[in-house]
Structures are given as structure tokens and as C-alpha cells.
Design an enzyme around this catalytic site. Sequence first.
Site, PDB file in Angstrom:
ATOM      1  N   LYS A 242       0.842  -1.200   0.000  1.00 55.13           N
ATOM      2  CA  LYS A 242       0.000   0.000   0.000  1.00 55.13           C
ATOM      3  C   LYS A 242       0.874   1.246   0.000  1.00 55.13           C
ATOM      4  O   LYS A 242       1.765   1.394   0.832  1.00 55.13           O
ATOM      5  CB  LYS A 242      -0.911  -0.025   1.239  1.00 55.13           C
ATOM      6  CG  LYS A 242      -1.764   1.224   1.428  1.00 55.13           C
ATOM      7  CD  LYS A 242      -2.564   1.129   2.730  1.00 55.13           C
ATOM      8  CE  LYS A 242      -3.259   2.436   3.071  1.00 55.13           C
ATOM      9  NZ  LYS A 242      -3.955   2.375   4.377  1.00 55.13           N
TER      10      LYS A 242
ATOM     11  N   ASP B  11      -2.881  10.360   3.897  1.00 53.56           N
ATOM     12  CA  ASP B  11      -4.282   9.959   3.958  1.00 53.56           C
ATOM     13  C   ASP B  11      -5.080  10.919   4.816  1.00 53.56           C
ATOM     14  O   ASP B  11      -5.035  10.869   6.043  1.00 53.56           O
ATOM     15  CB  ASP B  11      -4.390   8.533   4.516  1.00 53.56           C
ATOM     16  CG  ASP B  11      -5.829   8.039   4.571  1.00 53.56           C
ATOM     17  OD1 ASP B  11      -6.674   8.624   3.861  1.00 53.56           O
ATOM     18  OD2 ASP B  11      -6.093   7.083   5.297  1.00 53.56           O
TER      19      ASP B  11
ATOM     20  N   GLU C 243      -9.587   3.525   1.813  1.00 55.48           N
ATOM     21  CA  GLU C 243      -8.982   3.694   0.483  1.00 55.48           C
ATOM     22  C   GLU C 243      -7.867   2.704   0.184  1.00 55.48           C
ATOM     23  O   GLU C 243      -7.581   2.410  -0.980  1.00 55.48           O
ATOM     24  CB  GLU C 243      -8.451   5.126   0.325  1.00 55.48           C
ATOM     25  CG  GLU C 243      -7.056   5.394   0.863  1.00 55.48           C
ATOM     26  CD  GLU C 243      -6.913   5.190   2.362  1.00 55.48           C
ATOM     27  OE1 GLU C 243      -5.826   4.780   2.813  1.00 55.48           O
ATOM     28  OE2 GLU C 243      -7.891   5.450   3.102  1.00 55.48           O
TER      29      GLU C 243
ATOM     30  N   ASP D 218     -12.455   6.737   3.421  1.00 58.33           N
ATOM     31  CA  ASP D 218     -11.293   6.501   4.273  1.00 58.33           C
ATOM     32  C   ASP D 218     -10.898   5.027   4.301  1.00 58.33           C
ATOM     33  O   ASP D 218      -9.922   4.659   4.943  1.00 58.33           O
ATOM     34  CB  ASP D 218     -11.565   7.004   5.692  1.00 58.33           C
ATOM     35  CG  ASP D 218     -10.298   7.164   6.517  1.00 58.33           C
ATOM     36  OD1 ASP D 218      -9.211   7.276   5.917  1.00 58.33           O
ATOM     37  OD2 ASP D 218     -10.392   7.183   7.759  1.00 58.33           O
TER      38      ASP D 218
ATOM     39  N   LYS E 297     -10.619  12.322   8.200  1.00 57.75           N
ATOM     40  CA  LYS E 297     -10.186  11.996   9.553  1.00 57.75           C
ATOM     41  C   LYS E 297     -10.295  13.239  10.435  1.00 57.75           C
ATOM     42  O   LYS E 297     -10.152  14.363   9.951  1.00 57.75           O
ATOM     43  CB  LYS E 297      -8.732  11.503   9.537  1.00 57.75           C
ATOM     44  CG  LYS E 297      -8.522  10.204   8.785  1.00 57.75           C
ATOM     45  CD  LYS E 297      -7.059   9.802   8.804  1.00 57.75           C
ATOM     46  CE  LYS E 297      -6.801   8.572   7.961  1.00 57.75           C
ATOM     47  NZ  LYS E 297      -7.451   7.366   8.490  1.00 57.75           N
TER      48      LYS E 297
ATOM     49  N   ARG F 194      -7.616  -0.518   0.568  1.00 58.88           N
ATOM     50  CA  ARG F 194      -8.080  -1.716  -0.137  1.00 58.88           C
ATOM     51  C   ARG F 194      -8.480  -1.404  -1.575  1.00 58.88           C
ATOM     52  O   ARG F 194      -8.415  -2.279  -2.437  1.00 58.88           O
ATOM     53  CB  ARG F 194      -9.239  -2.347   0.635  1.00 58.88           C
ATOM     54  CG  ARG F 194     -10.506  -1.515   0.687  1.00 58.88           C
ATOM     55  CD  ARG F 194     -11.445  -1.936   1.800  1.00 58.88           C
ATOM     56  NE  ARG F 194     -10.879  -1.595   3.104  1.00 58.88           N
ATOM     57  CZ  ARG F 194     -11.484  -1.870   4.260  1.00 58.88           C
ATOM     58  NH1 ARG F 194     -12.669  -2.484   4.282  1.00 58.88           N
ATOM     59  NH2 ARG F 194     -10.921  -1.534   5.401  1.00 58.88           N
TER      60      ARG F 194
END
Length: 420
Positions: free
Chosen positions: A189, A194, A273, A271, A201, A275
Site C-alpha cells: 500500500k 491519507d 482507500e 477513508d 479523519k 483496499r
Amino acid sequence: MLDVHAVPAGAAPADSSPLDLPADPAAVREAGGKRARDLAAGSTVLDAEGLSGARLTAFVEGLVLGTYRFTEARDPKPGATDVGLAGVDDTGDAIARGLRTAAAVAWARDLANTPAATKTPVWLARQATAELGPLGVDVVEHDVDWLRAQGMNGVLAVGGASSAPPRLIEASWRPRGAKAAGHVVLVGKGITFDTGGLNRKVGDRMRTMHTDMSGGAAVLAALRSVAAEQVPVRVTALVPAAENSFGAASYRPSDVVRHHGGRTSEILNTDAEGRIVLADALAYAAARLRPSALVDVATLTGAMKLALGMRLGGLFATDEALARELLAAGETTGERLWRMPLQDEYVPRLDSDVADANNSPGTPGAITAALFLRPFAGEVPWAHLDIAGPARAGGNDGMISRGATGFGARLLADWVRARA
């Protein structure tokens, strides 16, 4: 990086006590990390009488990683620069092996610790080229046009709102002069930052999100270690790299994303993301690269951190032999894994009225995340490592330094060596 080398037995200071080290190499590695904290600045000689083989390699790894500090944004404090080991048996090149492995892990830590203002997907791809190219690794930086042509709409969706365009980094090691023992594909990943996207978040949960590409750092560092050692196994590392930002071009809850190969995902939570980008890379690996084994590594779920804490990684696998190999590598390297179940009774939680699956099926979060990823690996023996806990450390402890730990790099490199 700390320089460690053998010196004649008589070079140890007269007042130096021989190191009292355990028999187990994993414990020796931890002891080396703790000893590193006490090293004086400059040069030091330690009495390591009788240390050899795997124990010597482990001690060197611990020493080097215990002195690691990330210094991009500040001047480094004075520290140990040179350690001589007196009385060691290094006929098997054990010190060199330890230094190679530690250098790879330190690189993984540097990549993950670098602030996101510097660390864009393009920057990450260029770092991979600069570090791995001289070792004989072929690194390709796949751009947005290529991603569109390949139908990698998951990577494009997650990275769509950022001014830093997404990339797929494909790094390939093909051993020369020997028949390769299979083809391993490692997927990491690569979320360079993020925010959570439109499902943003809150509070301080964003503060460490420059390390959300620790899985990508781990697979690139493992490949660095394999190539530096010329291991006769073909290895490809894939890092779907994107910044999950928010803005007018953000992907949205209720969107449907069509991944490489055609499988679709309904977005319930932007969130979740990691996967989404991993799905594209796994599908590409299974369909195009013909791997004998496929392993992905990701800081994927907070649920895994709650379940296993900060020192264990979670392991999901569709192949029993692959699971045993990875568990054994974790024990050898001290990067321990705990086997988690792929419980089929939770599959209905992924149901969607508009797509093949939804991306936020709820609890148990780590298991449902793994079940989301499983179809993208096809029939290839596949393992998923959720390293949300051990990828980051809140403080210094032995060979672990505050920030990114490089967890998974040594484990994966050791696993590849064992397959040779």
C-alpha cells in the site's frame, strides 16, 4: 549509517566486558538494539568473543537499527559512527549480511518518515529508481495515462483530488546466471498521505498519515535486500501510490469503482482507500504477472491494531504452505505475525445492490477487509499482512525508533531467501 566491522581479538579495551548474549538470534537482535542505545559518540570497540553466523548477523542488524534516526528536517545529533567487534568469527560474511539487511530497513524507515510535502507518488517512484536501479532492478513508473489504459480506476479514484498525481510503481528483479526459483509478487500500500478523503479523519488521527505507505516501503526495501544479495528468486514489487485528499475531484460515498479486470466496488467510506488501490494492483499481478505466490502488505485497519497491538502483524492466507512460510520468517526475523481467519460467514457483509462488493462492510474490520481483497488475487496462493500496529512506533525501544519501523522488510526478504 553505523559502520560495523570485525577487529582483532586484542583490540577490545582492557576494561571491556565480553557481551553476554542469548542463544536465539532474534533475542540477540533485540539485545543489539538495546546495546546501541548506550554506545558513545564516535568509534567504539566491543568484546564479542565467539559471536558468529546467524547470531552475528542479527547483532549487527540490531546495532545499526538501534542507532537509526530520521534527520531530514534537523541536524543529526552526535552519535556512534563506527563499531568494531573483537573476537568474532566472520568467515561466512555474517557482518556484511547484517549491514545489507539493516540498510534496507533504514531505507524503508526513511521513505515512510519523509513528510508528505516532499513524498508525493512521483517522488516515491523516483526514489525507488535511484535506490534499486544500481542493483540491477528494473523500475517502471506507470503514470496516469497508463493507469487509465489498464483500467486501474481504484488508484485513479483515490488519487483524483490531489495535485500530486497517482502512480503505480513496478520494480522487477530477475536473477542473472541462475534459474529463478519461481516468481514472487509483493504488493505494498502506497498512500503517501491519507486525509480520509470526503470522510475526513478528525482530531490528531491525520498526524501520522505520511506513514500510510509503510507497506509500500516494506516491499521496496525487501526487494532491495534480495537484489543486493543476488537471491535467485524472481521478485516483483508493486506499489499503488496515491495521496487520498479531498476537493472538487474527490471520489465520493455511493460511487462505483471498476477495478482492473472488471470487478466493481461500491464506495461507502472514502477513508477505506487502502483496499481500493490494493485491489487494482492485486488484480494486475494475478492476471498479468503469473506469480507463484502473491503477498500484500498494508497499514490497512485500525481494527487490527486493536486486536494485536503494536508489535504483531496480522496474517491472512488462502494457502497453508504460504502461511507457514511467512509465520516462520516472522519468528526468524523477530517481525512476528499472528494467523487470522478468513471467515466466510462474514462475506455477506460485503454485499452491495450496485456493485460486486462494498468497501466498508463493518466489523470485524480486519477480517472483512481481507475478505474484500481476496477475490482480486484469483487462484494464486495469496497472503495479506495487515501491519497497522507494528509499522509505527510511539517511542524508542531497542532497535525500534520513534516513527516508522520498516516492519515487514526483513520478514519478506527472509521469506524470499528461504524459497531459493
